[in-house]
Design a protein around this motif. Structure first.
Motif, PDB file in Angstrom:
ATOM      1  N   ARG A  34       0.830  -1.210   0.000  1.00 43.08           N
ATOM      2  CA  ARG A  34       0.000   0.000   0.000  1.00 43.08           C
ATOM      3  C   ARG A  34       0.865   1.262   0.000  1.00 43.08           C
ATOM      4  O   ARG A  34       0.471   2.303  -0.529  1.00 43.08           O
ATOM      5  CB  ARG A  34      -0.925   0.001   1.223  1.00 43.08           C
ATOM      6  N   ALA A  35       2.055   1.163   0.593  1.00 46.73           N
ATOM      7  CA  ALA A  35       2.972   2.303   0.562  1.00 46.73           C
ATOM      8  C   ALA A  35       3.379   2.613  -0.878  1.00 46.73           C
ATOM      9  O   ALA A  35       3.401   3.780  -1.305  1.00 46.73           O
ATOM     10  CB  ALA A  35       4.200   2.012   1.420  1.00 46.73           C
ATOM     11  N   GLY A  36       3.711   1.558  -1.652  1.00 48.46           N
ATOM     12  CA  GLY A  36       4.035   1.762  -3.061  1.00 48.46           C
ATOM     13  C   GLY A  36       2.855   2.329  -3.826  1.00 48.46           C
ATOM     14  O   GLY A  36       3.010   3.195  -4.698  1.00 48.46           O
ATOM     15  N   TRP A  37       1.665   1.847  -3.497  1.00 49.72           N
ATOM     16  CA  TRP A  37       0.436   2.357  -4.090  1.00 49.72           C
ATOM     17  C   TRP A  37       0.306   3.860  -3.821  1.00 49.72           C
ATOM     18  O   TRP A  37      -0.103   4.641  -4.689  1.00 49.72           O
ATOM     19  CB  TRP A  37      -0.735   1.593  -3.484  1.00 49.72           C
ATOM     20  N   GLY A  38       0.680   4.291  -2.626  1.00 49.44           N
ATOM     21  CA  GLY A  38       0.613   5.711  -2.273  1.00 49.44           C
ATOM     22  C   GLY A  38       1.513   6.572  -3.138  1.00 49.44           C
ATOM     23  O   GLY A  38       1.159   7.707  -3.479  1.00 49.44           O
ATOM     24  N   LEU A  39       2.689   6.030  -3.517  1.00 50.80           N
ATOM     25  CA  LEU A  39       3.575   6.773  -4.414  1.00 50.80           C
ATOM     26  C   LEU A  39       2.904   6.993  -5.763  1.00 50.80           C
ATOM     27  O   LEU A  39       2.915   8.102  -6.307  1.00 50.80           O
ATOM     28  CB  LEU A  39       4.885   6.004  -4.590  1.00 50.80           C
ATOM     29  N   GLY A  40       2.308   5.930  -6.300  1.00 53.90           N
ATOM     30  CA  GLY A  40       1.609   6.079  -7.577  1.00 53.90           C
ATOM     31  C   GLY A  40       0.437   7.031  -7.473  1.00 53.90           C
ATOM     32  O   GLY A  40       0.174   7.818  -8.394  1.00 53.90           O
ATOM     33  N   ASN A  41      -0.269   6.983  -6.349  1.00 51.48           N
ATOM     34  CA  ASN A  41      -1.409   7.870  -6.145  1.00 51.48           C
ATOM     35  C   ASN A  41      -0.988   9.334  -6.156  1.00 51.48           C
ATOM     36  O   ASN A  41      -1.668  10.183  -6.738  1.00 51.48           O
ATOM     37  CB  ASN A  41      -2.080   7.526  -4.813  1.00 51.48           C
ATOM     38  N   ALA A  42       0.143   9.646  -5.522  1.00 50.71           N
ATOM     39  CA  ALA A  42       0.623  11.028  -5.493  1.00 50.71           C
ATOM     40  C   ALA A  42       0.934  11.533  -6.895  1.00 50.71           C
ATOM     41  O   ALA A  42       0.579  12.658  -7.266  1.00 50.71           O
ATOM     42  CB  ALA A  42       1.857  11.135  -4.603  1.00 50.71           C
ATOM     43  N   LEU A  43       1.607  10.708  -7.689  1.00 50.30           N
ATOM     44  CA  LEU A  43       1.946  11.107  -9.058  1.00 50.30           C
ATOM     45  C   LEU A  43       0.687  11.315  -9.897  1.00 50.30           C
ATOM     46  O   LEU A  43       0.626  12.223 -10.737  1.00 50.30           O
ATOM     47  CB  LEU A  43       2.835  10.042  -9.709  1.00 50.30           C
ATOM     48  N   PHE A  44      -0.311  10.481  -9.652  1.00 54.02           N
ATOM     49  CA  PHE A  44      -1.535  10.571 -10.449  1.00 54.02           C
ATOM     50  C   PHE A  44      -2.380  11.780 -10.060  1.00 54.02           C
ATOM     51  O   PHE A  44      -2.769  12.578 -10.923  1.00 54.02           O
ATOM     52  CB  PHE A  44      -2.359   9.292 -10.291  1.00 54.02           C
ATOM     53  N   ILE A  45      -2.686  11.931  -8.768  1.00 47.97           N
ATOM     54  CA  ILE A  45      -3.619  12.985  -8.378  1.00 47.97           C
ATOM     55  C   ILE A  45      -3.032  14.376  -8.595  1.00 47.97           C
ATOM     56  O   ILE A  45      -3.777  15.345  -8.775  1.00 47.97           O
ATOM     57  CB  ILE A  45      -4.075  12.837  -6.908  1.00 47.97           C
ATOM     58  N   ALA A  46      -1.710  14.486  -8.597  1.00 47.73           N
ATOM     59  CA  ALA A  46      -1.095  15.802  -8.780  1.00 47.73           C
ATOM     60  C   ALA A  46      -1.181  16.287 -10.224  1.00 47.73           C
ATOM     61  O   ALA A  46      -1.011  17.483 -10.481  1.00 47.73           O
ATOM     62  CB  ALA A  46       0.368  15.756  -8.345  1.00 47.73           C
ATOM     63  N   THR A  47      -1.461  15.382 -11.163  1.00 42.27           N
ATOM     64  CA  THR A  47      -1.457  15.772 -12.578  1.00 42.27           C
ATOM     65  C   THR A  47      -2.771  15.500 -13.305  1.00 42.27           C
ATOM     66  O   THR A  47      -2.980  16.027 -14.391  1.00 42.27           O
ATOM     67  CB  THR A  47      -0.327  15.025 -13.327  1.00 42.27           C
ATOM     68  N   SER A  48      -3.672  14.709 -12.726  1.00 42.90           N
ATOM     69  CA  SER A  48      -4.854  14.276 -13.468  1.00 42.90           C
ATOM     70  C   SER A  48      -5.763  15.438 -13.868  1.00 42.90           C
ATOM     71  O   SER A  48      -6.208  15.521 -15.023  1.00 42.90           O
ATOM     72  CB  SER A  48      -5.639  13.246 -12.647  1.00 42.90           C
ATOM     73  N   LEU A  49      -6.057  16.343 -12.937  1.00 46.68           N
ATOM     74  CA  LEU A  49      -6.947  17.455 -13.244  1.00 46.68           C
ATOM     75  C   LEU A  49      -6.336  18.373 -14.296  1.00 46.68           C
ATOM     76  O   LEU A  49      -7.009  18.818 -15.226  1.00 46.68           O
ATOM     77  CB  LEU A  49      -7.289  18.239 -11.975  1.00 46.68           C
ATOM     78  N   ALA A  50      -5.036  18.635 -14.171  1.00 44.91           N
ATOM     79  CA  ALA A  50      -4.362  19.504 -15.137  1.00 44.91           C
ATOM     80  C   ALA A  50      -4.366  18.880 -16.529  1.00 44.91           C
ATOM     81  O   ALA A  50      -4.553  19.578 -17.540  1.00 44.91           O
ATOM     82  CB  ALA A  50      -2.923  19.770 -14.689  1.00 44.91           C
ATOM     83  N   VAL A  51      -4.177  17.561 -16.616  1.00 42.63           N
ATOM     84  CA  VAL A  51      -4.177  16.882 -17.918  1.00 42.63           C
ATOM     85  C   VAL A  51      -5.565  16.932 -18.550  1.00 42.63           C
ATOM     86  O   VAL A  51      -5.709  17.173 -19.750  1.00 42.63           O
ATOM     87  CB  VAL A  51      -3.701  15.420 -17.771  1.00 42.63           C
ATOM     88  N   ILE A  52      -6.602  16.728 -17.755  1.00 41.96           N
ATOM     89  CA  ILE A  52      -7.962  16.796 -18.286  1.00 41.96           C
ATOM     90  C   ILE A  52      -8.276  18.189 -18.804  1.00 41.96           C
ATOM     91  O   ILE A  52      -8.828  18.361 -19.897  1.00 41.96           O
ATOM     92  CB  ILE A  52      -8.986  16.360 -17.213  1.00 41.96           C
ATOM     93  N   VAL A  53      -7.918  19.203 -18.050  1.00 41.06           N
ATOM     94  CA  VAL A  53      -8.185  20.581 -18.478  1.00 41.06           C
ATOM     95  C   VAL A  53      -7.413  20.906 -19.749  1.00 41.06           C
ATOM     96  O   VAL A  53      -7.939  21.529 -20.683  1.00 41.06           O
ATOM     97  CB  VAL A  53      -7.828  21.571 -17.348  1.00 41.06           C
ATOM     98  N   ALA A  54      -6.147  20.474 -19.817  1.00 39.71           N
ATOM     99  CA  ALA A  54      -5.320  20.768 -20.987  1.00 39.71           C
ATOM    100  C   ALA A  54      -5.790  20.022 -22.227  1.00 39.71           C
ATOM    101  O   ALA A  54      -5.613  20.507 -23.352  1.00 39.71           O
ATOM    102  CB  ALA A  54      -3.867  20.407 -20.690  1.00 39.71           C
ATOM    103  N   SER A  55      -6.402  18.848 -22.057  1.00 41.20           N
ATOM    104  CA  SER A  55      -6.799  18.018 -23.195  1.00 41.20           C
ATOM    105  C   SER A  55      -8.220  18.268 -23.652  1.00 41.20           C
ATOM    106  O   SER A  55      -8.625  17.789 -24.718  1.00 41.20           O
ATOM    107  CB  SER A  55      -6.652  16.530 -22.833  1.00 41.20           C
TER     108      SER A  55
END
Length: 578
Positions: A117-138
């Motif tokens: 779950r700790a490794g999962w948390g690393l992936g979650n941080a990378l995803f949530i920090a960029t997902s909204l910006a990518v959707i808005v840009a696309s």
């Protein structure tokens, strides 16, 4: 009606929120699965404890490892994204989630799950920090449609996550983990296939920038409030399933009802309460309400029905708090939005990560009610912390109508308006018919011997706990400068302003109203909105908020009809026509 065009004053076009390219749908699908994350696991907590001979405090480390790693990673995601780009950051996060979710479902020990779950948390941080910006840009429909789609993904994920977790958990505690891995793998493939490479930021972010940002009193105060709030929130989320004494299926239904309230109050009710009463007063009342709900859970920990009802009711308070806490942070923060988001994310996830661990130790040493009393205390302690930043928040909220002047590319023609005359303000957006709106406002200014001011609102959109600038400062300035240059070439003098707003379109309307009052405007001219009543309800109406908050006349400039003065009644008629 006239041909469709955007609601003037903010960036975007009139395409519907669900008429988007495949890139947006790919990321939106990934967002649904990501938002399922925590709720998906909640219904299986008691089953995990029974199947793996673990205590509730050991199982609670599932939250702690996940959230603490997410917190630390939030300090570096801006640095990573500014170097490899938003798409690669997003893809890396999705890949990490797939791998570690599958590993968590494959292990046979509670310690193994905690580690994965700790490794999962690393992936979650990378995803949530960029997902909204990518959707808005696309997004092809401008930021407004993208925000509505993101909000829809959020609501689906929060509501469906516990339901799916309960169904899969009823089969096996491994089901939710493998379910996330499979669904995220589908999202990963879709993202690789459909999301184009996005331009990297012109300026790279320092990995220590978020920590340096916490030296600012306002950001530190609001971040500390968020830490205390998340402490109480994750105490409830991590320990409430045990006194309910329900199986995985029924737990899933309980947290689905909770998730529906979180989503509804976050998206629809929080902005309206904020507009009516202000950010700080709503947060004070909301934190007090959460403290009362947690006290009810603590006192009624021996009654499953009491705990079930209190947890469901808490969803309304949590939805409001998630949105307004993020807005408070963005309002007072003097640093760039990505840096502020990273600093804020670090503090709030630290609070959420430490809470389940401490709650477990307290429950082992005393009884199950004590962690909930402590959680109630952290909600109440957040109130005086917020009060320490009340003045800063109030000043920031009242100052969102402040603007930066825009200078034409050439020396403007002297204005014919008398010195000190009250201006006509026209709100503009980046739209093909914006020039026609500005020209109509220019004629109105000429006929009333008034100076003309062209204004654009640069909005920071907030969706629950995420925030993103809808355009760069340079894009906003160009949107105004193009109109000033064109008017100057026609012999029409005008000045320009770029305003800032935090929140939805209604917040942008209120920012313009404050600016118009400070400028002693004679009239504010806006274009007709093509969006229907449902879309305006979802993300607020710029025109409605402007009309209700303005102290001067608001005129609807329709290129195909005579200018029309707006009132509350005429706004209702316009929505009926749409």
């Amino acid at each position: 009606m006239s041909a469709p065009h955007q609601e003037e004053g903010t960036r975007g076009t009139s395409a519907g929120p669900f008429r988007q390219p495949r890139a947006v749908w790919a990321v939106a699908f990934a967002c649904v699965i990501s938002f399922m994350g925590i709720g998906l696991v909640d219904p299986i907590l008691p089953a995990l404890a029974d199947s793996l001979d673990a205590t509730p405090s050991q199982v609670s480390l599932l939250f702690s490892s996940y959230l603490i790693v997410t917190a630390v990673a939030m300090l570096f995601v801006g640095w990573v994204s500014s170097r490899i780009g938003a798409k690669r950051t997003l893809v890396t996060g999705l890949a990490i989630i797939v791998v570690f979710a599958a590993l968590a479902g494959s292990t046979d020990s509670i310690n193994g799950i905690v580690g994965f779950r700790a490794g999962w948390g690393l992936g979650n941080a990378l995803f949530i920090a960029t997902s909204l910006a990518v959707i808005v840009a696309s997004a092809s429909g401008g930021f407004a449609g993208a925000i509505i789609l993101y909000e829809t993904a959020l609501g689906l994920g929060i509501a469906v996550g516990p339901l799916l977790g309960g169904e899969l958990g009823a089969i096996s505690w491994r089901g939710p983990f493998f379910g996330v891995a499979v669904l995220m793998a589908v999202a990963l493939v879709a993202t690789l296939a459909f999301v184009p490479d996005l331009p990297r930021p012109q300026r790279r972010t320092s990995p220590v920038a978020p920590l340096r940002a916490l030296r600012h009193r306002g950001l530190l105060t609001m971040g500390t409030m968020a830490l205390l709030y998340n402490w109480g929130f994750f105490t409830m989320l991590g320990y409430a399933p045990y006194p309910m004494e329900l199986d995985a299926h029924r737990l899933g239904l309980v947290f689905t009802a909770w998730g529906l309230l979180v989503a509804a109050f976050s998206v629809f009710f929080a902005p309206r309460l904020q507009a009516r009463f202000g950010t700080a007063p709503v947060l004070y009342a909301n934190l007090l309400g959460l403290g009362v709900v947690m006290t009810v859970i603590a006192a009624g920990v021996g009654s499953p029905a009491t705990v079930v009802v209190a947890v469901i009711v808490s969803g309304a308070f949590i939805g409001i708090n998630n949105t307004l806490t993020t807005q408070a942070v963005m309002l007072v923060s003097p640093v760039e939005r990505p840096v502020a988001s990273s600093a804020y994310g670090f503090l709030r996830f630290i609070g959420g990560g430490l809470a389940p661990y401490v709650a477990g130790k307290l429950a082992d040493a005393t009884d199950l009610g004590v962690p909930f009393y402590v959680g109630a205390a952290t909600f109440l302690l957040a109130i005086p912390v917020l009060a320490c930043g009340h003045r800063l928040l109030r000043e920031a909220e009242s100052g969102t109508g402040d603007g930066e002047p825009v200078t034409p590319s050439f020396t403007p023609v002297p204005a014919n308006a008398p010195v000190g005359a009250r201006p006509v303000v026209v709100a503009v957006g980046a739209h093909e018919r914006a020039a026609v709106i500005v020209d109509s406002a220019a004629r109105l200014a000429r006929d009333t011997d008034s100076p003309l001011e062209v204004v654009h609102v640069r909005l920071t959109a907030v969706v629950e706990e995420q925030a993103v600038d809808t355009e760069t400062e340079e894009e906003a300035r160009r949107a105004v400068q193009a109109h000033l240059d064109r008017l100057g070439a026609l012999g029409v003098a005008a000045t320009g302003q770029v305003l800032g707003g935090v929140g939805d379109r209604a917040a942008a309307g209120r920012a313009l109203a404050r600016h118009a009052a400070e400028a002693r405007a004679r009239t504010v001219a806006v274009g007709r909105s093509p969006r229907g009543a449902s879309a305006q309800f979802a993300d607020g109406s710029f025109t409605s908020a402007l009309t209700h908050a303005a102290t001067c006349t608001v005129v609807l400039v329709d290129p195909d009809a005579e200018p029309r003065t707006l009132t509350a009644r005429s706004l209702t008629e316009l929505r009926a026509e749409a």
